[in-house]
Write an enzyme that holds these catalytic residues in place. Structure first.
Site, PDB file in Angstrom:
ATOM      1  N   HIS A   1     -15.306  22.296  -7.499  1.00  7.62           N
ATOM      2  CA  HIS A   1     -14.344  21.265  -7.887  1.00  7.62           C
ATOM      3  C   HIS A   1     -14.232  21.236  -9.406  1.00  7.62           C
ATOM      4  CE1 HIS A   1     -11.819  17.751  -7.447  1.00  7.62           C
ATOM      5  NE2 HIS A   1     -12.605  17.026  -8.235  1.00  7.62           N
TER       6      HIS A   1
ATOM      7  N   ASP B   1     -11.973  23.211  -1.958  1.00  8.17           N
ATOM      8  CA  ASP B   1     -12.293  22.158  -2.922  1.00  8.17           C
ATOM      9  C   ASP B   1     -13.298  21.169  -2.327  1.00  8.17           C
ATOM     10  OD1 ASP B   1     -11.808  19.389  -4.248  1.00  8.17           O
ATOM     11  OD2 ASP B   1     -10.823  20.815  -5.608  1.00  8.17           O
TER      12      ASP B   1
ATOM     13  N   SER C   1      -8.922  16.873 -11.292  1.00 10.24           N
ATOM     14  CA  SER C   1      -9.086  15.971 -10.156  1.00 10.24           C
ATOM     15  C   SER C   1      -7.986  14.906 -10.172  1.00 10.24           C
ATOM     16  CB  SER C   1     -10.491  15.360 -10.191  1.00 10.24           C
ATOM     17  OG  SER C   1     -10.834  14.804  -8.946  1.00 10.24           O
TER      18      SER C   1
END
Length: 513
Positions: free
Chosen positions: A407, A358, A251
């Site tokens: 994710h 995502d 991330s």
């Protein structure tokens, strides 16, 4: 009688000797077993899925010997390090440079698990987005203090996925030196500023003093400096002897890899290291938002990624790679936070793991799968997102991009189960690793070992190895069509058959998983 007395005495001595011998053997087994527990039995240790703070207890102090006799002999009389090699736990180390800190001024640091004799290093940057103003930083500090402060960090942490020490879970990197850098700078790892000078002490009473002391200047943003100092502190641990240093992150940590990889490579080169620095970006390859919003961004949730970064860069004194910065005029440096604009300027090899749908990219557009209602326009955006992400990855040499709604991947314990075109993520990384090694040694890269893997199918969840979708209210697993119905979509209006999940999806996409 005298003879019988001597015989009895000899029998008594024999009995005592046998009992002592049994006790010694039992004691030896107990000591060995205890030593194994202190050292951490790799084959029996359970992995922690998302690197949440683990046990704070010691897993082997200075007196632990740990490990097998062969390993102890190989490592010499360094009992502590031998024990460190046998534990799954990474240990907390605070930075030696106390001027480089977390947002709130507490000490920044890193977790380390050494694997003695290994010349491979995995350095991981934690994710957690950012804050970009006094209001958003105050809210972040109140709700997620661990992302702004080291107060309460556990003494040990256990890795999962590519940070695991277990060969079954991490076949190619389990025997590397593992470094986990907690994210406590809230600047997407870009902050480069010294601690701001506190404002002058006010003279008009305590009320004004409180107002000044709660100003945003009380936060420090040193993400890039933290990485630099961690590298320095790893010199005594042997990082200068490394052959490969993998800078990885998920991330915002993945975006941090994009921003810092060439800087880390330059730093190690200046230290005289011969290591090849490589990057692994997981779910940090974002696209700009499609929504028109207020550029003032009163709250993080109402702010597009580009607006948050535009505002945040000034607050963080953020830095971007030089070669990318030169492409944009002053004030446009924020564009270097986006992988598709930065990638071509990087000199270090990079591997990108990116879900084509995502979930964090969707949340930027106020799409929350499994919890909020979904409009037909949002459903159309989801499908378009897959195409746009796929196009943005076309020129990336090493990529793994499944058509899934999810994710992050590399720190999940089930990361080996994800596949694209029959190749798992760990194998794709290994193929890339072998190709780079072959190139460095002037050899021909191995054939039949792919590492540019983008799903052929075009819709979300069309890859059969995708992580399951979960209804946030019931925590039940749902198929994509079940979730779309639960979120209020009319499947027939979308041309989908409510009665035939698999067949309906097959008519929408071609299965390339």
């Amino acid at each position: 009688m005298n003879i019988l007395g001597k015989v009895a005495f000899l029998l008594l001595l024999s009995g005592i000797w046998c009992q002592n011998n049994r006790n010694a053997k039992t004691s030896g087994k107990t000591t060995k077993k205890t030593g194994a527990n202190q050292g951490g039995d790799v084959s029996l240790s359970a992995a922690v899925v998302n690197l949440t703070p683990g046990s704070t207890g010691s897993t082997g102090g200075a007196g632990s010997t740990g490990g097998t006799g062969t390993e102890a002999a190989r490592e010499g009389a360094t009992g502590v390090r031998a024990a460190g090699q046998q534990t799954d736990d990474m240990r907390l180390h605070f930075l030696k440079n106390t001027q480089v800190t977390c947002n709130d001024g507490t000490a920044a640091g890193f977790y380390l698990k050494e694997f003695r004799g290994s010349r491979r290093w995995m350095i991981f940057l934690e994710g957690g987005w950012c804050c970009h103003s006094k209001e958003t930083c105050d809210s972040r500090y109140q709700n997620i203090p661990r992302l702004m402060s080291s107060t309460g960090w556990p003494q040990t942490k256990r890795g999962a996925g590519i940070l695991s020490s277990q060969v079954e879970e991490n076949p190619h990197w389990h025997n590397a030196n593992i470094v986990f850098i907690p994210y406590c700078s809230s600047d997407v790892w870009s902050g480069n500023g010294p601690a701001p000078t506190p404002p002058p002490r006010p003279r008009q009473g305590r009320e004004k003093e409180r107002d000044i002391n709660t100003n945003a200047t009380e936060y420090t943003f040193m993400g890039s400096l933290i990485i630099r100092e961690v590298i320095k502190d790893l010199i005594p641990k042997g990082i200068k002897l490394a052959k490969v240093v993998m800078l990885s992150g998920t991330s915002a940590g993945g975006t941090g890899v994009l921003l810092n990889i060439d800087r880390v490579a330059s730093q190690l080169e200046q230290l005289g290291a011969e290591a090849q620095v490589r990057g692994l970006v997981d779910s940090g390859w974002f696209l700009e938002s499609k929504q028109q919003r207020s550029p003032n961004c009163p709250e993080t949730i109402s702010c597009s990624p580009e607006d948050a970064i535009k505002i945040g860069l000034r607050l963080w004194n953020g830095v971007v790679p030089d070669r990318c910065r030169q492409l944009y005029k002053r004030g446009e440096e924020w564009q270097c936070f986006f992988g598709h604009k930065l990638y071509s300027t990087l000199t270090s090899p990079l591997f990108v793991m990116q879900w084509l749908f995502d979930e964090e990219q969707l949340r930027v557009e106020n799409i929350y799968m499994g919890s909020h209602s979904l409009s037909e326009e949002q459903w159309q955006y989801i499908q378009n997102l897959g195409r746009e992400l796929k196009n943005s990855l076309r020129d990336v040499t090493a990529v793994f991009a499944p058509s899934c709604l999810s994710h992050t991947a590399i720190t999940k314990s089930n990361w080996m189960s994800f596949q694209v075109k029959g190749t798992s993520l760990p194998r794709a990384l290994h193929c890339w690793d072998r190709s780079l090694e072959a190139t460095r040694n002037n050899r021909t890269p191995p054939k039949g070992c792919p590492f540019h893997l983008v799903d052929n199918c075009h819709g979300p969840q069309c890859n059969p190895t995708c992580p399951a979708l979960v209804d946030q209210a019931t925590q039940q697993e749902l198929t994509l069509l079940q979730m779309l119905v639960a979120m209020g979509l009319d499947l027939q209006r979308l041309g989908l058959d409510p009665e035939g999940d698999a067949d309906s999806l097959a008519s929408m996409v071609s299965n390339g998983g």
